[in-house]
Design a protein around this motif. Sequence first.
Motif, short mmCIF file in Angstrom:
data_model
loop_
_atom_site.label_atom_id
_atom_site.label_comp_id
_atom_site.label_asym_id
_atom_site.label_seq_id
_atom_site.Cartn_x
_atom_site.Cartn_y
_atom_site.Cartn_z
N ILE A 100 0.84 -1.13 0.01
CA ILE A 100 0.01 -0.08 -0.10
C ILE A 100 0.82 1.33 -0.08
O ILE A 100 1.69 1.33 0.87
N ILE A 101 0.42 2.16 -0.77
CA ILE A 101 1.28 3.66 -0.86
C ILE A 101 -0.06 4.54 -0.70
O ILE A 101 -1.12 4.66 -1.18
N VAL A 102 0.21 5.32 0.40
CA VAL A 102 -0.76 6.47 0.85
C VAL A 102 -0.31 7.83 0.55
O VAL A 102 0.82 8.15 0.80
N SER A 103 -1.27 8.43 -0.46
CA SER A 103 -1.17 9.97 -0.28
C SER A 103 -1.99 10.80 0.36
O SER A 103 -3.44 10.40 0.15
N PRO A 104 -1.59 11.27 1.41
CA PRO A 104 -2.77 11.82 2.35
C PRO A 104 -3.87 12.84 1.86
O PRO A 104 -4.99 12.80 2.37
N GLY A 105 -3.61 13.64 1.16
CA GLY A 105 -4.48 14.51 0.58
C GLY A 105 -5.02 15.42 1.56
O GLY A 105 -4.51 16.11 2.51
N ALA A 106 -6.43 15.48 1.69
CA ALA A 106 -7.28 16.42 2.83
C ALA A 106 -6.89 15.99 4.13
O ALA A 106 -7.07 16.67 5.01
N ASN A 107 -6.56 14.56 4.32
CA ASN A 107 -6.24 14.32 5.74
C ASN A 107 -4.99 14.88 6.28
O ASN A 107 -5.06 15.43 7.51
N ALA A 108 -3.91 15.58 5.55
CA ALA A 108 -3.07 16.43 6.04
C ALA A 108 -3.58 17.71 6.43
O ALA A 108 -2.58 18.45 7.04
N GLY A 109 -4.61 18.12 6.01
CA GLY A 109 -5.05 19.61 6.29
C GLY A 109 -5.98 19.45 7.76
O GLY A 109 -6.47 20.67 8.02
N LEU A 110 -6.08 18.31 8.26
CA LEU A 110 -6.96 18.33 9.40
C LEU A 110 -6.18 19.02 10.44
O LEU A 110 -4.95 19.15 10.76
N THR A 111 -7.11 20.00 11.32
CA THR A 111 -6.43 20.88 12.21
C THR A 111 -6.79 20.42 13.81
O THR A 111 -7.46 19.63 13.95
N ALA A 112 -6.01 21.06 14.73
CA ALA A 112 -6.32 21.14 16.22
C ALA A 112 -7.53 21.41 16.42
O ALA A 112 -8.23 21.15 17.33
N ALA A 113 -8.13 22.41 15.78
CA ALA A 113 -9.55 23.12 15.94
C ALA A 113 -10.63 21.72 15.66
O ALA A 113 -11.55 21.89 16.36
N ASP A 114 -10.23 21.36 14.47
CA ASP A 114 -11.03 20.03 14.09
C ASP A 114 -11.33 19.09 14.98
O ASP A 114 -12.09 18.35 15.40
N VAL A 115 -9.98 18.69 15.58
CA VAL A 115 -10.09 17.62 16.61
C VAL A 115 -10.84 18.07 17.84
O VAL A 115 -11.78 17.31 18.33
N GLU A 116 -10.73 19.21 18.38
CA GLU A 116 -11.44 19.81 19.63
C GLU A 116 -12.70 19.45 19.28
O GLU A 116 -13.58 19.34 20.30
N ALA A 117 -13.15 20.18 18.04
CA ALA A 117 -14.58 20.33 17.95
C ALA A 117 -15.08 18.76 17.91
O ALA A 117 -16.11 18.59 18.16
N GLY A 118 -14.58 17.87 17.27
CA GLY A 118 -15.10 16.51 17.01
C GLY A 118 -15.19 15.72 18.37
O GLY A 118 -15.95 14.96 18.38
N LEU A 119 -14.43 16.30 19.28
CA LEU A 119 -14.47 15.61 20.65
C LEU A 119 -15.12 16.22 21.71
O LEU A 119 -15.09 15.79 22.96
N THR A 120 -16.01 17.24 21.27
CA THR A 120 -16.75 18.21 22.39
C THR A 120 -17.60 17.29 22.88
O THR A 120 -17.60 17.39 24.38
N ALA A 121 -18.23 16.44 22.70
CA ALA A 121 -19.04 15.54 23.43
C ALA A 121 -18.41 14.21 23.97
O ALA A 121 -19.21 13.39 24.60
N LEU A 122 -17.29 13.93 24.00
CA LEU A 122 -16.80 12.82 24.56
C LEU A 122 -16.72 12.99 26.16
O LEU A 122 -16.37 14.06 26.79
N GLN A 123 -16.84 12.04 26.79
CA GLN A 123 -17.08 11.91 28.12
C GLN A 123 -16.29 10.47 28.60
O GLN A 123 -15.99 9.69 28.13
#
Length: 306
Positions: free
Chosen positions: A107-130
């Motif tokens: 397998i060879i992976v080209s990240p594309g949009a994955n490389a643009g994920l941000t810290a703000a995206d992560v924090e927003a996505g985990l808002t409901a985590l408990q």
Amino acid sequence: MSTVFVVGSLNIDQNIRVSALPRAGETVRGSDATYSPGGKGGNQAVAAARAGAAVKFTGAVGDDAHGRRILEVLAGAGIDAGHVRVSGTAATGTAVIAIDDQGENQIIVSPGANAGLTAADVEAGLTALQAGDVLVLQLEIPTALVRQAARTAKNRGAFVILNAAPAPRQIEALFDDVDLLVVNEQEIQVLADLTGLAGIQGIHRDLVTSLPPVLGPVIVCTAGAEGSFTVVDGSSVHVPAAKVDARDTTGAGDTFVGYLAASLAGSARELPAAMLHATRASAVAVTRPGAMESIPWRDEVDEVSA
């Protein structure tokens, strides 16, 4: 049952079948390419959802046909993809996968949009985590985001699973907030090299004992036809692999991780039982082509288990 949160990659897989995998410098003739949804994060999220867990996903795709197809598959599995960002500047990540007649792959992976994920995206996505929830991570997104997500989850009392794939080049602080580390036999060897334990000569069933005191988290090592290995309360645990006619191993490890996470999100949280359930799910997945498309639903796995 607790919620399974997944922060990770989404790719479109370009699959090419070959009679034998190419060696260095070799050109081989393959089949016409086919395209299917994948990415380690997406695969693991789909596996957890098809296993019966409530799943929330954080990631990124491009504003293109491949991204829209991936989002359709996530929706079809019942995954909350409200925190999947659609990038207007980067294409959906791509994985080029060669699969031989024995079902093994390169397998060879080209990240594309994955490389643009941000810290703000992560924090927003985990808002409901408990407390009591399960967070699943892999290494197809920037490691800084993996560490951030793990720290956030640990601070909130969640259980953190890291699939250290692709194998990391360095491990500084990577496992500090991880409860369970899942690796295959090649990845555990890389970790042994990075920690100076390579002298154990690659015996993965021994490394699941010797590496946790160095790295911190409990380790589950998957080893294909040999099954999976871990240590629970000081005792070695081996879950044999199911005997099947493998057609395509792409996504088998992700199926294992997703089913493992779903099982651990249940009330019992018993690791050996979760490994057994994950093993049976992977056995179904390898009999089918593709990554996300090969992942079985829970009733299919229950039929195999009977």
